[in-house]
Design an enzyme around this catalytic site. Structure first.
Site, PDB file in Angstrom:
ATOM      1  N   SER A  35      21.415  40.941  65.182  1.00 27.09           N
ATOM      2  CA  SER A  35      20.602  40.787  66.395  1.00 27.09           C
ATOM      3  C   SER A  35      19.960  39.409  66.459  1.00 27.09           C
ATOM      4  O   SER A  35      19.334  38.964  65.491  1.00 27.09           O
ATOM      5  CB  SER A  35      19.471  41.818  66.403  1.00 27.09           C
ATOM      6  OG  SER A  35      19.987  43.108  66.384  1.00 27.09           O
ATOM      7  N   HIS A  66      23.448  41.931  71.784  1.00 26.54           N
ATOM      8  CA  HIS A  66      24.720  42.087  71.070  1.00 26.54           C
ATOM      9  C   HIS A  66      25.861  41.972  72.078  1.00 26.54           C
ATOM     10  O   HIS A  66      26.007  42.824  72.954  1.00 26.54           O
ATOM     11  CB  HIS A  66      24.799  43.454  70.389  1.00 26.54           C
ATOM     12  CG  HIS A  66      23.943  43.559  69.171  1.00 26.54           C
ATOM     13  ND1 HIS A  66      24.450  43.401  67.911  1.00 26.54           N
ATOM     14  CD2 HIS A  66      22.628  43.759  69.032  1.00 26.54           C
ATOM     15  CE1 HIS A  66      23.459  43.512  67.036  1.00 26.54           C
ATOM     16  NE2 HIS A  66      22.340  43.742  67.687  1.00 26.54           N
ATOM     17  N   HIS A  88      25.854  49.934  66.114  1.00 22.73           N
ATOM     18  CA  HIS A  88      24.895  50.606  65.237  1.00 22.73           C
ATOM     19  C   HIS A  88      25.049  52.126  65.313  1.00 22.73           C
ATOM     20  O   HIS A  88      25.424  52.672  66.354  1.00 22.73           O
ATOM     21  CB  HIS A  88      23.460  50.263  65.653  1.00 22.73           C
ATOM     22  CG  HIS A  88      23.139  48.805  65.581  1.00 22.73           C
ATOM     23  ND1 HIS A  88      23.473  47.930  66.576  1.00 22.73           N
ATOM     24  CD2 HIS A  88      22.510  48.074  64.620  1.00 22.73           C
ATOM     25  CE1 HIS A  88      23.071  46.720  66.238  1.00 22.73           C
ATOM     26  NE2 HIS A  88      22.482  46.774  65.063  1.00 22.73           N
ATOM     27  N   TYR A  90      22.671  54.212  65.560  1.00 23.82           N
ATOM     28  CA  TYR A  90      21.717  54.806  66.522  1.00 23.82           C
ATOM     29  C   TYR A  90      22.249  54.820  67.950  1.00 23.82           C
ATOM     30  O   TYR A  90      21.683  55.480  68.824  1.00 23.82           O
ATOM     31  CB  TYR A  90      20.352  54.100  66.460  1.00 23.82           C
ATOM     32  CG  TYR A  90      20.353  52.634  66.797  1.00 23.82           C
ATOM     33  CD1 TYR A  90      20.551  52.180  68.096  1.00 23.82           C
ATOM     34  CD2 TYR A  90      20.129  51.676  65.808  1.00 23.82           C
ATOM     35  CE1 TYR A  90      20.557  50.832  68.404  1.00 23.82           C
ATOM     36  CE2 TYR A  90      20.130  50.323  66.099  1.00 23.82           C
ATOM     37  CZ  TYR A  90      20.353  49.908  67.401  1.00 23.82           C
ATOM     38  OH  TYR A  90      20.355  48.574  67.687  1.00 23.82           O
ATOM     39  N   GLU A  91      23.337  54.084  68.194  1.00 24.87           N
ATOM     40  CA  GLU A  91      23.902  54.098  69.551  1.00 24.87           C
ATOM     41  C   GLU A  91      24.621  55.414  69.843  1.00 24.87           C
ATOM     42  O   GLU A  91      25.014  55.666  70.977  1.00 24.87           O
ATOM     43  CB  GLU A  91      24.852  52.908  69.730  1.00 24.87           C
ATOM     44  CG  GLU A  91      24.097  51.581  69.706  1.00 24.87           C
ATOM     45  CD  GLU A  91      25.010  50.371  69.754  1.00 24.87           C
ATOM     46  OE1 GLU A  91      25.605  50.126  70.801  1.00 24.87           O
ATOM     47  OE2 GLU A  91      25.132  49.682  68.724  1.00 24.87           O
ATOM     48  N   ALA A 118      19.228  41.178  61.377  1.00 28.24           N
ATOM     49  CA  ALA A 118      17.798  40.945  61.559  1.00 28.24           C
ATOM     50  C   ALA A 118      17.099  42.066  60.809  1.00 28.24           C
ATOM     51  O   ALA A 118      17.551  43.210  60.849  1.00 28.24           O
ATOM     52  CB  ALA A 118      17.444  41.007  63.033  1.00 28.24           C
ATOM     53  N   MET A 219      18.554  48.291  60.428  1.00 28.28           N
ATOM     54  CA  MET A 219      19.269  49.458  60.974  1.00 28.28           C
ATOM     55  C   MET A 219      20.784  49.275  60.916  1.00 28.28           C
ATOM     56  O   MET A 219      21.505  49.830  61.738  1.00 28.28           O
ATOM     57  CB  MET A 219      18.827  49.695  62.418  1.00 28.28           C
ATOM     58  CG  MET A 219      17.318  49.830  62.588  1.00 28.28           C
ATOM     59  SD  MET A 219      16.850  49.933  64.314  1.00 28.28           S
ATOM     60  CE  MET A 219      15.060  49.796  64.211  1.00 28.28           C
ATOM     61  N   SER A 220      21.245  48.505  59.943  1.00 30.16           N
ATOM     62  CA  SER A 220      22.696  48.231  59.906  1.00 30.16           C
ATOM     63  C   SER A 220      23.142  47.932  58.482  1.00 30.16           C
ATOM     64  O   SER A 220      22.508  48.368  57.525  1.00 30.16           O
ATOM     65  CB  SER A 220      23.005  47.028  60.803  1.00 30.16           C
ATOM     66  OG  SER A 220      22.422  45.857  60.267  1.00 30.16           O
ATOM     67  N   ASN A 243      10.388  39.875  61.577  1.00 25.19           N
ATOM     68  CA  ASN A 243       9.001  40.329  61.745  1.00 25.19           C
ATOM     69  C   ASN A 243       8.485  40.811  60.399  1.00 25.19           C
ATOM     70  O   ASN A 243       9.269  41.153  59.516  1.00 25.19           O
ATOM     71  CB  ASN A 243       8.940  41.475  62.764  1.00 25.19           C
ATOM     72  CG  ASN A 243       9.873  42.612  62.377  1.00 25.19           C
ATOM     73  OD1 ASN A 243      11.096  42.482  62.509  1.00 25.19           O
ATOM     74  ND2 ASN A 243       9.330  43.698  61.892  1.00 25.19           N
ATOM     75  N   HIS A 255      11.571  44.711  69.940  1.00 25.04           N
ATOM     76  CA  HIS A 255      12.928  44.136  69.917  1.00 25.04           C
ATOM     77  C   HIS A 255      12.888  42.677  70.367  1.00 25.04           C
ATOM     78  O   HIS A 255      13.644  41.847  69.869  1.00 25.04           O
ATOM     79  CB  HIS A 255      13.853  44.961  70.815  1.00 25.04           C
ATOM     80  CG  HIS A 255      15.296  44.530  70.757  1.00 25.04           C
ATOM     81  ND1 HIS A 255      16.016  44.506  69.584  1.00 25.04           N
ATOM     82  CD2 HIS A 255      16.136  44.098  71.731  1.00 25.04           C
ATOM     83  CE1 HIS A 255      17.254  44.074  69.845  1.00 25.04           C
ATOM     84  NE2 HIS A 255      17.354  43.821  71.130  1.00 25.04           N
TER      85      HIS A 255
HETATM   86  N1  HPA Z   1      12.598  47.533  61.015  1.00 26.21           N
HETATM   87  C1  HPA Z   1      13.877  47.944  61.154  1.00 26.21           C
HETATM   88  N2  HPA Z   1      14.826  47.172  61.647  1.00 26.21           N
HETATM   89  C2  HPA Z   1      14.492  45.932  62.016  1.00 26.21           C
HETATM   90  C3  HPA Z   1      13.186  45.448  61.897  1.00 26.21           C
HETATM   91  C4  HPA Z   1      12.177  46.299  61.370  1.00 26.21           C
HETATM   92  O1  HPA Z   1      10.992  45.948  61.237  1.00 26.21           O
HETATM   93  N3  HPA Z   1      13.196  44.174  62.347  1.00 26.21           N
HETATM   94  C5  HPA Z   1      14.469  43.903  62.725  1.00 26.21           C
HETATM   95  N4  HPA Z   1      15.262  44.972  62.519  1.00 26.21           N
END
Ligand code: HPA
Length: 280
Positions: A35, A66, A88, A90-91, A118, A219-220, A243, A255
């Site tokens: 991402s 994406h 992903h 979650y999709e 990310a 998440m990947s 972050n 996001h």
């Molecule tokens: N948590 C989960 N997935 C992420 C995060 C996060 O803080 N930042 C970017 N992808």
């Protein structure tokens, strides 16, 4: 039983790619862009772009940020296959569908996987904009029964019970440390924890992850790396810390900040990937 991806399906996707590329040269590496990190695909030379939606059996990336296509061409003069946008769990796709691109890489004869993502920084010293070299991974999805290798084993590709003692190639870890040092780039290192998302973590989730040894969370990546190792690809993983994970609940994660941090992280990751490719 669920519908699992078959070798025939993987091969028909791989053939569809080959058919669109005159004088197909086996890429030396597959590169998955996370991402906010998609711009690197625009530097690929002599590029052929193939949308996932034009390939049989392929899921389509539904997430903002994406793009959802392969970019096949050259970086640093080396043939590469870049995924501009990943899919992903979650999709709503199956584990087999989200890892189909890595299976296709294997059937195209690609020996190396460079995976980026990310991630939230769980290590207290990590700051947004940092790059973390992934040294190991926590397969939290797998621990709750979501392993991409569930279902009939593809014996032609790998063994039923693959070893996972070194998911990330130790030579590539050393090479990446050297590239970072030579180019004056601060490189973090640590363990990536893979969760399904799409909700970000609660403060209690994050304290649990920290206690379990996680340095970054996303998440990947984890399912892709398991599939890559099943087929004996050598893997290099890089997390862009977008972050700070919010262990005390004092800040929120969005996001938008993940995508924004990608602008700072992309040039750093590009420098590392170019350096690695020069050495492959
Ligand atoms: N948590 C989960 N997935 C992420 C995060 C996060 O803080 N930042 C970017 N992808």
């Amino acid at each position: 039983m669920q519908n699992f991806i078959t070798l025939e399906q993987i091969d028909s996707s791989a053939q569809a790619i080959k058919k669109q590329i005159p004088n197909f040269r086996e890429p030396i590496a597959g590169i998955i862009l996370g991402s906010g990190l998609n711009d690197l695909a625009d530097s690929v030379q002599n590029a052929v772009r193939i949308s996932y939606s034009d390939l049989p059996n392929f899921p389509v990336s539904t997430v903002h940020g994406h793009a959802g296509r392969f970019v096949i061409g050259e970086l640093e003069g080396k043939p590469v296959l870049v995924m501009q946008g990943r899919i992903h769990y979650y999709e709503g796709y199956t584990m087999g569908q989200i890892t189909l691109p890595v299976r296709v890489m294997q059937r195209l004869g690609i020996p190396n996987l460079i995976v980026t993502n990310a991630a939230g920084g769980v290590h207290p010293d990590f700051e947004p904009g940092d790059v973390m070299l992934i040294t190991d991974q926590l397969n939290l999805m797998g621990m709750s029964g979501l392993n991409p290798l569930m279902g009939p084993n593809l014996d032609e590709i790998g063994t039923r019970f693959p070893d996972m003692s070194r998911p990330y190639d130790h030579e590539y870890l050393a090479l990446t440390r050297k590239i970072a040092k030579d180019s004056g780039l601060t490189l973090r290192e640590g363990i990536y924890a893979g969760l399904s998302g799409p909700s970000f973590e609660s403060p209690a989730d994050l304290r649990f992850l920290r206690l379990a040894g996680a340095d970054a969370v996303g998440m990947s990546t984890v399912p892709e790396v398991i599939i890559a190792r099943h087929g004996n690809m050598r893997v290099l993983g890089l997390s862009g810390i977008s972050n700070k994970a919010n262990l005390d609940g004092s800040t929120m994660t969005t996001h938008e900040e993940v995508i924004e941090a990608g602008r700072v992280i992309t040039p750093k990751i590009e420098k590392i990937i170019r350096g690695v490719l020069q050495n492959l």
